[in-house]
Design a protein around this motif. Structure first.
Motif, PDB file in Angstrom:
ATOM      1  N   UNK A   8       3.079  59.198  23.738  1.00 50.75           N
ATOM      2  CA  UNK A   8       3.720  59.524  22.470  1.00 50.75           C
ATOM      3  C   UNK A   8       3.353  58.582  21.335  1.00 50.75           C
ATOM      4  N   UNK A   9       2.518  57.568  21.594  1.00 51.36           N
ATOM      5  CA  UNK A   9       2.120  56.658  20.523  1.00 51.36           C
ATOM      6  C   UNK A   9       1.146  57.315  19.560  1.00 51.36           C
ATOM      7  N   UNK A  53       4.308  63.698  24.655  1.00 54.63           N
ATOM      8  CA  UNK A  53       3.421  63.376  23.547  1.00 54.63           C
ATOM      9  C   UNK A  53       4.188  63.578  22.245  1.00 54.63           C
ATOM     10  N   UNK A  54       3.674  63.002  21.156  1.00 53.40           N
ATOM     11  CA  UNK A  54       4.406  63.132  19.894  1.00 53.40           C
ATOM     12  C   UNK A  54       4.080  64.453  19.204  1.00 53.40           C
ATOM     13  N   UNK A  55       4.895  64.791  18.214  1.00 54.07           N
ATOM     14  CA  UNK A  55       4.715  66.077  17.541  1.00 54.07           C
ATOM     15  C   UNK A  55       3.824  65.982  16.310  1.00 54.07           C
ATOM     16  N   UNK A  58      -1.064  67.609  17.219  1.00 55.34           N
ATOM     17  CA  UNK A  58      -1.090  68.890  17.933  1.00 55.34           C
ATOM     18  C   UNK A  58      -2.277  69.050  18.871  1.00 55.34           C
ATOM     19  N   UNK A  59      -3.362  68.294  18.643  1.00 59.53           N
ATOM     20  CA  UNK A  59      -4.508  68.378  19.545  1.00 59.53           C
ATOM     21  C   UNK A  59      -4.111  67.981  20.967  1.00 59.53           C
ATOM     22  N   UNK A  60      -3.239  66.995  21.087  1.00 60.42           N
ATOM     23  CA  UNK A  60      -2.811  66.549  22.414  1.00 60.42           C
ATOM     24  C   UNK A  60      -1.963  67.623  23.087  1.00 60.42           C
ATOM     25  N   UNK A  83       7.040  67.726  23.894  1.00 60.09           N
ATOM     26  CA  UNK A  83       6.455  67.337  22.610  1.00 60.09           C
ATOM     27  C   UNK A  83       7.579  66.840  21.713  1.00 60.09           C
ATOM     28  N   UNK A  84       7.620  65.531  21.489  1.00 60.53           N
ATOM     29  CA  UNK A  84       8.664  64.943  20.651  1.00 60.53           C
ATOM     30  C   UNK A  84       8.275  63.527  20.258  1.00 60.53           C
TER      31      UNK A  84
END
Length: 245
Positions: A8-9, A53-55, A58-60, A83-84
């Motif tokens: 998420x970094x 993963x972070x929002x 979006x590629x991730x 996703x957050x």
């Protein structure tokens, strides 16, 4: 065994140095960091792999969706992802903790670099331990703000420290094997307004959980562009079981 990955970094230091890919998709030895961990976890009998993963990247999320749909190199992956964006790794763990209940799990961040053979030995040891947690440690200090780990002669963890203090000689490797009772400690940390993963680890000790240290030779994170070449050099010859490739 369940596995969890904190991805998420934002990778801001890598971006400032010209690396355009989001950190989970940065390649080491031609393999995206997230794929490397998924492959290794699959090789170590993953029943489920939980990723956050972070929002803002979006590629991730799209990459994780493809892994969930198509598998990795033709092999199905038991992947669940959230996703957050969160304020810390500890809060990222909190967000995925509902999916880690009911049994032991191994957690790491997406950019943690370790030798596959050593990780296999670690998972084997964790699967047989009666301790509440088996925490990876290393004498290789490469982090800008390492977390120093105090241990007894029996490798029982006695404390986590921001600065070295005799006879402490190892630092956290960012590899955490935990029993589900640790998640109750996590809940209390969040309720108290705690932050940072190291404060969660200190709370584990304060709440009386029995933690053991497991030594790795060299573990480090991909925080800078120069770390990519360092990782490839460190992993040279450590190909593990590449049946997924």
């Amino acid at each position: 065994m369940k596995y969890a990955i904190i991805a998420a970094g934002e990778g801001s230091r890598l971006a400032a140095e010209g690396i355009t890919a989001p950190k989970p998709l940065v390649e080491v030895g031609g393999e995206p960091l997230i794929d490397r961990l998924v492959r290794i976890f699959m090789q170590n009998d993953a029943d489920e792999i939980v990723v956050i993963c972070n929002d803002s990247t979006p590629l991730v999320a799209r990459h994780l969706l493809a892994l969930q749909r198509d598998g990795l190199h033709g092999r199905p992956v038991p992947l669940r992802f959230v996703v957050k964006s969160t304020p810390s790794s500890m809060h990222s763990l909190y967000e995925i903790s509902p999916y880690l209940q009911g049994g032991p799990f191994v957690l790491t961040t997406v950019d943690t670099i370790f030798r596959e053979s050593e990780f296999q030995a670690y998972v084997e040891a964790f699967s047989h331990t009666r301790a509440d947690g088996l925490m990876g440690v290393t004498n290789y200090v490469d982090d800008e703000k390492p977390l120093w780990v105090g241990t007894s002669l029996r490798r029982e963890i006695t404390g986590f420290y921001d600065a070295p203090m005799a006879p402490v000689g190892a630092v956290s490797a960012g590899i955490y094997g935990l029993q589900p009772k640790a998640l109750s400690v996590l809940d209390r940390c969040v309720a108290r307004g705690e932050s940072r993963m190291r404060n969660f680890q200190r709370a584990l000790i304060a709440d009386g959980l029995h933690l053991l240290a497991w030594p790795f030779t060299k573990v480090f994170d991909i925080d800078h562009a120069s770390d990519i070449a360092k990782a490839e050099e460190s992993l040279e010859g450590d190909h593990g079981d590449r049946f997924l490739k």
